[in-house]
Design a protein around this motif. Sequence first.
Motif, PDB file in Angstrom:
ATOM      1  N   VAL A  67       0.814  -1.213   0.000  1.00  0.00           N
ATOM      2  CA  VAL A  67       0.000   0.000   0.000  1.00  0.00           C
ATOM      3  C   VAL A  67       0.847   1.262   0.000  1.00  0.00           C
ATOM      4  O   VAL A  67       0.639   2.170  -0.806  1.00  0.00           O
ATOM      5  N   PHE A  68       1.824   1.335   0.897  1.00  0.00           N
ATOM      6  CA  PHE A  68       2.645   2.535   0.953  1.00  0.00           C
ATOM      7  C   PHE A  68       3.456   2.709  -0.328  1.00  0.00           C
ATOM      8  O   PHE A  68       3.548   3.808  -0.883  1.00  0.00           O
ATOM      9  N   VAL A  69       4.039   1.619  -0.806  1.00  0.00           N
ATOM     10  CA  VAL A  69       4.897   1.700  -1.991  1.00  0.00           C
ATOM     11  C   VAL A  69       4.099   2.149  -3.210  1.00  0.00           C
ATOM     12  O   VAL A  69       4.501   3.061  -3.937  1.00  0.00           O
ATOM     13  N   ILE A  70       2.926   1.527  -3.432  1.00  0.00           N
ATOM     14  CA  ILE A  70       2.126   1.853  -4.618  1.00  0.00           C
ATOM     15  C   ILE A  70       1.600   3.284  -4.535  1.00  0.00           C
ATOM     16  O   ILE A  70       1.731   4.061  -5.489  1.00  0.00           O
ATOM     17  N   SER A  71       1.004   3.639  -3.412  1.00  0.00           N
ATOM     18  CA  SER A  71       0.416   4.979  -3.297  1.00  0.00           C
ATOM     19  C   SER A  71       1.498   6.053  -3.281  1.00  0.00           C
ATOM     20  O   SER A  71       1.364   7.099  -3.935  1.00  0.00           O
ATOM     21  N   GLY A  72       2.583   5.817  -2.562  1.00  0.00           N
ATOM     22  CA  GLY A  72       3.659   6.797  -2.511  1.00  0.00           C
ATOM     23  C   GLY A  72       4.305   7.011  -3.868  1.00  0.00           C
ATOM     24  O   GLY A  72       4.521   8.157  -4.298  1.00  0.00           O
ATOM     25  N   ALA A  73       4.611   5.919  -4.580  1.00  0.00           N
ATOM     26  CA  ALA A  73       5.224   6.038  -5.907  1.00  0.00           C
ATOM     27  C   ALA A  73       4.278   6.719  -6.888  1.00  0.00           C
ATOM     28  O   ALA A  73       4.704   7.532  -7.722  1.00  0.00           O
ATOM     29  N   SER A  74       2.995   6.387  -6.806  1.00  0.00           N
ATOM     30  CA  SER A  74       2.015   6.978  -7.724  1.00  0.00           C
ATOM     31  C   SER A  74       1.903   8.488  -7.512  1.00  0.00           C
ATOM     32  O   SER A  74       1.808   9.254  -8.476  1.00  0.00           O
ATOM     33  N   VAL A  75       1.931   8.901  -6.266  1.00  0.00           N
ATOM     34  CA  VAL A  75       1.852  10.335  -5.964  1.00  0.00           C
ATOM     35  C   VAL A  75       3.078  11.060  -6.510  1.00  0.00           C
ATOM     36  O   VAL A  75       2.971  12.134  -7.115  1.00  0.00           O
ATOM     37  N   ILE A  76       4.247  10.477  -6.321  1.00  0.00           N
ATOM     38  CA  ILE A  76       5.476  11.097  -6.831  1.00  0.00           C
ATOM     39  C   ILE A  76       5.428  11.205  -8.358  1.00  0.00           C
ATOM     40  O   ILE A  76       5.752  12.256  -8.929  1.00  0.00           O
ATOM     41  N   LEU A  77       5.008  10.142  -9.038  1.00  0.00           N
ATOM     42  CA  LEU A  77       4.901  10.175 -10.501  1.00  0.00           C
ATOM     43  C   LEU A  77       3.884  11.215 -10.963  1.00  0.00           C
ATOM     44  O   LEU A  77       4.096  11.901 -11.974  1.00  0.00           O
ATOM     45  N   PHE A  78       2.778  11.316 -10.253  1.00  0.00           N
ATOM     46  CA  PHE A  78       1.755  12.299 -10.615  1.00  0.00           C
ATOM     47  C   PHE A  78       2.303  13.716 -10.508  1.00  0.00           C
ATOM     48  O   PHE A  78       2.076  14.554 -11.396  1.00  0.00           O
ATOM     49  N   PRO A 124     -16.428  -8.671   6.795  1.00  0.00           N
ATOM     50  CA  PRO A 124     -17.627  -9.502   6.643  1.00  0.00           C
ATOM     51  C   PRO A 124     -17.938  -9.869   5.193  1.00  0.00           C
ATOM     52  O   PRO A 124     -18.630 -10.854   4.938  1.00  0.00           O
ATOM     53  N   ILE A 125     -17.463  -9.085   4.247  1.00  0.00           N
ATOM     54  CA  ILE A 125     -17.765  -9.325   2.833  1.00  0.00           C
ATOM     55  C   ILE A 125     -16.699 -10.192   2.179  1.00  0.00           C
ATOM     56  O   ILE A 125     -17.013 -11.175   1.503  1.00  0.00           O
ATOM     57  N   PHE A 126     -15.427  -9.864   2.402  1.00  0.00           N
ATOM     58  CA  PHE A 126     -14.345 -10.545   1.690  1.00  0.00           C
ATOM     59  C   PHE A 126     -13.551 -11.513   2.548  1.00  0.00           C
ATOM     60  O   PHE A 126     -12.706 -12.242   2.029  1.00  0.00           O
ATOM     61  N   GLY A 127     -13.799 -11.532   3.862  1.00  0.00           N
ATOM     62  CA  GLY A 127     -13.075 -12.450   4.729  1.00  0.00           C
ATOM     63  C   GLY A 127     -11.579 -12.163   4.728  1.00  0.00           C
ATOM     64  O   GLY A 127     -11.147 -11.008   4.684  1.00  0.00           O
ATOM     65  N   ASP A 128     -10.770 -13.222   4.755  1.00  0.00           N
ATOM     66  CA  ASP A 128      -9.318 -13.063   4.832  1.00  0.00           C
ATOM     67  C   ASP A 128      -8.712 -12.418   3.597  1.00  0.00           C
ATOM     68  O   ASP A 128      -7.535 -12.021   3.618  1.00  0.00           O
ATOM     69  N   ARG A 129      -9.502 -12.288   2.527  1.00  0.00           N
ATOM     70  CA  ARG A 129      -8.968 -11.632   1.333  1.00  0.00           C
ATOM     71  C   ARG A 129      -8.670 -10.159   1.574  1.00  0.00           C
ATOM     72  O   ARG A 129      -7.932  -9.545   0.798  1.00  0.00           O
ATOM     73  N   GLY A 146      -5.124  -9.463   1.664  1.00  0.00           N
ATOM     74  CA  GLY A 146      -4.387  -9.636   0.419  1.00  0.00           C
ATOM     75  C   GLY A 146      -4.627  -8.476  -0.522  1.00  0.00           C
ATOM     76  O   GLY A 146      -4.871  -7.338  -0.101  1.00  0.00           O
ATOM     77  N   TRP A 147      -4.625  -8.778  -1.835  1.00  0.00           N
ATOM     78  CA  TRP A 147      -4.710  -7.708  -2.827  1.00  0.00           C
ATOM     79  C   TRP A 147      -6.062  -6.995  -2.832  1.00  0.00           C
ATOM     80  O   TRP A 147      -6.154  -5.826  -3.182  1.00  0.00           O
ATOM     81  N   THR A 148      -7.113  -7.696  -2.426  1.00  0.00           N
ATOM     82  CA  THR A 148      -8.406  -7.015  -2.317  1.00  0.00           C
ATOM     83  C   THR A 148      -8.313  -5.857  -1.333  1.00  0.00           C
ATOM     84  O   THR A 148      -8.751  -4.733  -1.606  1.00  0.00           O
ATOM     85  N   GLY A 149      -7.715  -6.116  -0.177  1.00  0.00           N
ATOM     86  CA  GLY A 149      -7.543  -5.062   0.817  1.00  0.00           C
ATOM     87  C   GLY A 149      -6.544  -4.004   0.388  1.00  0.00           C
ATOM     88  O   GLY A 149      -6.727  -2.816   0.676  1.00  0.00           O
ATOM     89  N   HIS A 150      -5.478  -4.441  -0.307  1.00  0.00           N
ATOM     90  CA  HIS A 150      -4.495  -3.464  -0.776  1.00  0.00           C
ATOM     91  C   HIS A 150      -5.133  -2.449  -1.727  1.00  0.00           C
ATOM     92  O   HIS A 150      -4.857  -1.252  -1.664  1.00  0.00           O
ATOM     93  N   ILE A 151      -5.981  -2.942  -2.609  1.00  0.00           N
ATOM     94  CA  ILE A 151      -6.657  -2.054  -3.572  1.00  0.00           C
ATOM     95  C   ILE A 151      -7.580  -1.081  -2.844  1.00  0.00           C
ATOM     96  O   ILE A 151      -7.622   0.122  -3.148  1.00  0.00           O
ATOM     97  N   ILE A 152      -8.336  -1.579  -1.862  1.00  0.00           N
ATOM     98  CA  ILE A 152      -9.251  -0.723  -1.103  1.00  0.00           C
ATOM     99  C   ILE A 152      -8.482   0.376  -0.387  1.00  0.00           C
ATOM    100  O   ILE A 152      -8.834   1.568  -0.457  1.00  0.00           O
ATOM    101  N   ASP A 153      -7.409   0.020   0.296  1.00  0.00           N
ATOM    102  CA  ASP A 153      -6.639   1.018   1.040  1.00  0.00           C
ATOM    103  C   ASP A 153      -5.937   2.007   0.116  1.00  0.00           C
ATOM    104  O   ASP A 153      -5.858   3.203   0.408  1.00  0.00           O
TER     105      ASP A 153
END
Length: 547
Positions: free
Chosen positions: A47-58, A223-228, A231-238
Amino acid sequence: MSNEDITAEGIPTPEGHTNLIETDYDVGQDNIDGKLGPFGFDIHNPVFVISGASVILFVVYALIFREQASTFFGELRPYLTSTFDWFFLSAANFFVLFSLFLIVSPWGGVRLGGTEATPDFTYAGWFAMLFAAGMGIGLMFFGVLEPVYHMAVSSPLGVPSPFAEDGSVIEANVAAAREIGLAGTIFHWGLHPWAIYAIVALSLALFSYNKGLPLTIRSAFYPIFGDRVWGWTGHIIDTLAVFATLFGLATSLGFGAQQAVAGLEFVYGLPNTITSQVVLIVAITLVALVSVLRGLDGGVKVLSEVNMVVAALLLLFVLLAGPTVMLLTGFGEGLLAYGRELLPLSNPVGREDDSYRHGWTAFYWAWWISWSPFVGMFIARVSRGRTVREFITCVILIPSLVCVLWMAVFGGAAIDQVLNNPDSLVKANVIDSYSPELSLFGMLSELPMAAITSTIAVILVIVFFVTSSDSGSLVIDTITAGGKVDAPVPQRVFWCIFEGAVAIVLLIGGGLGALQAMVISTGLPFTIVLLLMCWAIIAGLRSEKRG
């Protein structure tokens, strides 16, 4: 890992308590602990790497390709607001109805933090932080502008303007235009935005304080996605929450910078240029860094309470120095008009007031939704110990009434000036030539002690600016650290700096239009996230003991 281990690790509340509520869900230690990376950053999965890098590129893209960015942003906003207005309006209506349902439902007795939890802050401190984080800059910028504009220019629901083409007042149109000006403004600052904030705040507080999950957006979707969600489901949400928060905050910082610099020019003759706005954003970001380092109690809480006292005094001054009886009457008339026009203004289809619906309402709902991870998480952090009913009532109804009072006083005083003085500065800056950042100072200029009150207004905008930047840094920091509220200092500094950087490059690359375009583009997908949150809230409340 056992539930006891999780809760012992804990999620600190604002006063340093530890959440010892037994969780219904099981999470692994790696879902709470981050990984220290270069420069002392707490890297929580991607999460930090993707969002931080994306902000810098933007930031780099918007600075290098300024002309291309300006064109793109200029076309993006009108396309999104005209295409998806029905979706934003329908979703916001649902959030209001869902919130009101929770107030009257048996689940209203559920206490955030468990049956024995007690509030961490007094009502006074709680309300002060709600407003400073939620709408401080917006009320200052739009309090005069919007009532006058909706009365005379945008014509919500097709109500005619009180001004003829030659600028003369059409007395037969005045009463209806005044009422729709207030009703159309209150609609944007009343139940709908605060319901949006309440949904996010309630979901985060419930799953953090009652279920023992990390204080981050993904936790609400267990409650909707469980342990997912780990993983990447949660990473995308955050990650989406980080983008929404960042651009929503950047828009407010842009409004604040424009208004503060305009006020400095109005009072002291300082030049109002993009360069001045950039310098102001840099200076205030540095001040916000100090507040960030002091933490919630030592920084945001103190600044918020001071600012709310000063704002209340300015409100009282305008009420007493202006047409007091008319302003108090306008408060009641505004409420009645809002109640009468609530359903027509909420209608998403079959309307012809495109200027109001597309240019204002669709943008506002996207803006509030973009702000919701920021304001929602901030509200959640300061709301432990409240029942669901108390929480929803206070977060929605009480702030809405205060917003109505603010708009009735500031907007009512401005409307009175516009209708009775053809040479008023409010009329010149809102109706004759659109300079929205000067609208507040134009209104204050026709009251006593204009230089003093205008200076106070500039200070208010700047301090609201600081508290918004400060609060936003803490929230984004928490999301990217996987729910921790005590992430390393270098990481807080990083987000505080880049919030200011995003506001600067968007102002340079297209002004407020660029800021608004990015708000809508992030608010659109996050609307879906909020709709899913409502489902998750019901699932979480069903297993709770009611007080």
